[in-house]
Design a protein around this motif. Sequence first.
Motif, mmCIF file in Angstrom:
data_model
loop_
_atom_site.group_PDB
_atom_site.id
_atom_site.type_symbol
_atom_site.label_atom_id
_atom_site.label_comp_id
_atom_site.label_asym_id
_atom_site.label_seq_id
_atom_site.Cartn_x
_atom_site.Cartn_y
_atom_site.Cartn_z
ATOM 1 N N SER A 24 22.483 -8.316 8.027
ATOM 2 C CA SER A 24 22.513 -7.370 6.906
ATOM 3 C C SER A 24 21.575 -7.815 5.789
ATOM 4 N N ASN A 25 21.386 -9.127 5.617
ATOM 5 C CA ASN A 25 20.413 -9.609 4.644
ATOM 6 C C ASN A 25 19.001 -9.209 5.071
ATOM 7 N N GLN A 26 18.689 -9.309 6.354
ATOM 8 C CA GLN A 26 17.382 -8.894 6.845
ATOM 9 C C GLN A 26 17.147 -7.407 6.599
ATOM 10 N N GLN A 27 18.202 -6.624 6.658
ATOM 11 C CA GLN A 27 18.039 -5.189 6.442
ATOM 12 C C GLN A 27 17.721 -4.862 4.987
ATOM 13 N N VAL A 28 18.081 -5.749 4.050
ATOM 14 C CA VAL A 28 17.643 -5.599 2.666
ATOM 15 C C VAL A 28 16.119 -5.646 2.619
ATOM 16 N N PHE A 29 15.554 -6.635 3.308
ATOM 17 C CA PHE A 29 14.098 -6.812 3.374
ATOM 18 C C PHE A 29 13.451 -5.645 4.108
ATOM 19 N N LEU A 30 14.008 -5.292 5.257
ATOM 20 C CA LEU A 30 13.383 -4.282 6.103
ATOM 21 C C LEU A 30 13.370 -2.908 5.464
ATOM 22 N N SER A 31 14.469 -2.522 4.815
ATOM 23 C CA SER A 31 14.494 -1.202 4.177
ATOM 24 C C SER A 31 13.459 -1.139 3.053
ATOM 25 N N SER A 32 13.301 -2.239 2.314
ATOM 26 C CA SER A 32 12.288 -2.278 1.263
ATOM 27 C C SER A 32 10.881 -2.229 1.861
ATOM 28 N N LEU A 33 10.681 -2.914 2.970
ATOM 29 C CA LEU A 33 9.386 -2.899 3.654
ATOM 30 C C LEU A 33 9.030 -1.494 4.120
ATOM 31 N N VAL A 34 9.976 -0.800 4.715
ATOM 32 C CA VAL A 34 9.709 0.561 5.185
ATOM 33 C C VAL A 34 9.352 1.464 4.013
ATOM 34 N N ARG A 35 10.081 1.330 2.904
ATOM 35 C CA ARG A 35 9.765 2.155 1.726
ATOM 36 C C ARG A 35 8.345 1.879 1.240
ATOM 37 N N LYS A 36 7.939 0.610 1.257
ATOM 38 C CA LYS A 36 6.589 0.282 0.801
ATOM 39 C C LYS A 36 5.545 0.807 1.772
ATOM 40 N N LEU A 37 5.780 0.648 3.073
ATOM 41 C CA LEU A 37 4.807 1.087 4.062
ATOM 42 C C LEU A 37 4.620 2.599 4.049
ATOM 43 N N LYS A 38 5.679 3.319 3.730
ATOM 44 C CA LYS A 38 5.576 4.777 3.711
ATOM 45 C C LYS A 38 5.143 5.322 2.358
ATOM 46 N N SER A 39 4.935 4.432 1.403
ATOM 47 C CA SER A 39 4.513 4.873 0.077
ATOM 48 C C SER A 39 3.006 5.090 0.051
ATOM 49 N N ALA A 40 2.553 5.809 -0.965
ATOM 50 C CA ALA A 40 1.130 6.119 -1.079
ATOM 51 C C ALA A 40 0.301 4.859 -1.262
ATOM 52 N N GLN A 41 0.860 3.833 -1.915
ATOM 53 C CA GLN A 41 0.070 2.633 -2.195
ATOM 54 C C GLN A 41 -0.370 1.922 -0.923
ATOM 55 N N THR A 42 0.329 2.157 0.184
ATOM 56 C CA THR A 42 -0.070 1.543 1.447
ATOM 57 C C THR A 42 -0.791 2.531 2.349
ATOM 58 N N LEU A 43 -0.222 3.703 2.552
ATOM 59 C CA LEU A 43 -0.770 4.654 3.519
ATOM 60 C C LEU A 43 -2.096 5.252 3.085
ATOM 61 N N THR A 44 -2.426 5.169 1.801
ATOM 62 C CA THR A 44 -3.731 5.680 1.361
ATOM 63 C C THR A 44 -4.712 4.548 1.066
ATOM 64 N N ASN A 45 -4.372 3.337 1.487
ATOM 65 C CA ASN A 45 -5.230 2.181 1.236
ATOM 66 C C ASN A 45 -5.781 1.667 2.569
ATOM 67 N N PRO A 46 -6.999 2.081 2.953
ATOM 68 C CA PRO A 46 -7.547 1.666 4.249
ATOM 69 C C PRO A 46 -7.655 0.159 4.415
ATOM 70 N N VAL A 47 -7.945 -0.575 3.340
ATOM 71 C CA VAL A 47 -8.063 -2.028 3.431
ATOM 72 C C VAL A 47 -6.703 -2.640 3.801
ATOM 73 N N ALA A 48 -5.639 -2.178 3.127
ATOM 74 C CA ALA A 48 -4.301 -2.691 3.414
ATOM 75 C C ALA A 48 -3.881 -2.324 4.830
ATOM 76 N N LEU A 49 -4.171 -1.092 5.242
ATOM 77 C CA LEU A 49 -3.790 -0.654 6.576
ATOM 78 C C LEU A 49 -4.526 -1.445 7.655
#
Length: 447
Positions: A254-279
């Motif tokens: 359940s602690n890992q899911q704290v990290f994972l849910s935050s990671l998914v939110r970041k990956l699906k956010s504009a700051q990642t999906l619209t950044n070709p260098v990050a992708l």
Amino acid sequence: MSEEKRPRARRIATPSSAVRHGQIAPTSRRRSLLGVIGGGLAVVLIAVASIAGIAFWDIARSANAGIALANDQKIPDIGAIEGGVNFLLVGSDSREGTDPGVFDEDPGSTLNDVNIVLHISADHTNATIISIPRDLVVRYPECPDVDGDGYGGGGWTGPINASLNEGGLPCVVLTVEELTGLSIPFAAMIQFNGVIEMANAVGGVEVCVAEPIEDEYTQTFLDAGMHTLSGLQALQFLRTRHGVGDGSDLGRISNQQVFLSSLVRKLKSAQTLTNPVALFGLAKAAISNMTLSNSLNSMDTMVSIAMALKDIPLENVVFIQYPGTTGGEGVYAGKVQPDQAAADAIFAAILADQPVGLSGGTGNGSVADPEAEAKAAAAAEAAAKEAAKAAKASPTPSTSSSASSSAAAQPAEAATPAPTVAVLPDTVNGQTANDYTCSAGRTLDQQ
């Protein structure tokens, strides 16, 4: 939960049968504890593997036009994979390729300490992610061993994390298939360095810690509050067991899911999906640090799976802990005994391709974020602004008005009814990617 020894799978003994595979030799307490907690890394890959394919697709799609050459090769137009997907992600405790002195001593085994099943529904509207505890006692099927020879099934039982040592990634897949009843055509495996590289590539992941985390085994020490974790620090956070919840592997999930849910939110956010260098960096880190099944070892396949995942709403991405309790007797004392009735409810819903709903808690390694409402509102506002900006940057073609008026003249098609949500028993813990949670820290005084 005792971690003094790390047994391999055993055959249930009868007077005429001998155990074919012996136990892994015991190691020192520190060496053993650090070894078995090290596999909690593939959890990151749930999001990363899906985004890796999107990276190359999105970079190619958004790149500026170049100069055409006579032998130019057209980038294929790949759509989402057809139908549902079952995908197994495995985290190994192997120290192969790591720098001496960075991690604890190699335990001398190769165990699958993390096993996560990802199911994408056939209509690509929801995804269910099940973390299987490494100490869950399971029945072993017949597997090829590491030398390619088979060993007998139908009576072998043991902690699931011994299956990698028995027969490699194919054996882990067969074992999980028998446990869940699912057919799993895609699998990937990751080790320590891979998670470090991917945490760096995404630019760190922000996590909330409700109470201080103190863990001498993984050297994880975090005060209460918000932390952005990358590199080795992210790895330590995912490995910690003693520093969260009740100190068990169930709390760690359940602690890992704290990290994972935050990671998914970041990956699906504009700051990642619209950044070709990050992708591109994320895709390169993922592909360079994974061992893939032949079925997955194709960019086209990765892109098609990614396309099936990329538009699923956060609230429809559900993380689940495979239900069980710590108990058992004899050699399996302290191991996780499955809650079969609750597990049957999970996999009946998945086999029927139903979305699942949670009625239980998040698990003892995490708690609800007291600022969840404000954070969700801020995220929604940011998403709305990005959507408006994207719409402004993509003017509607002049032909759209006539096309839309023509479409309006046609009779409306009946809307497809939403599938029935299967509400799981309250003994099943988990959260969605849209739930903001905090780690339930545990200090040295509480251990």
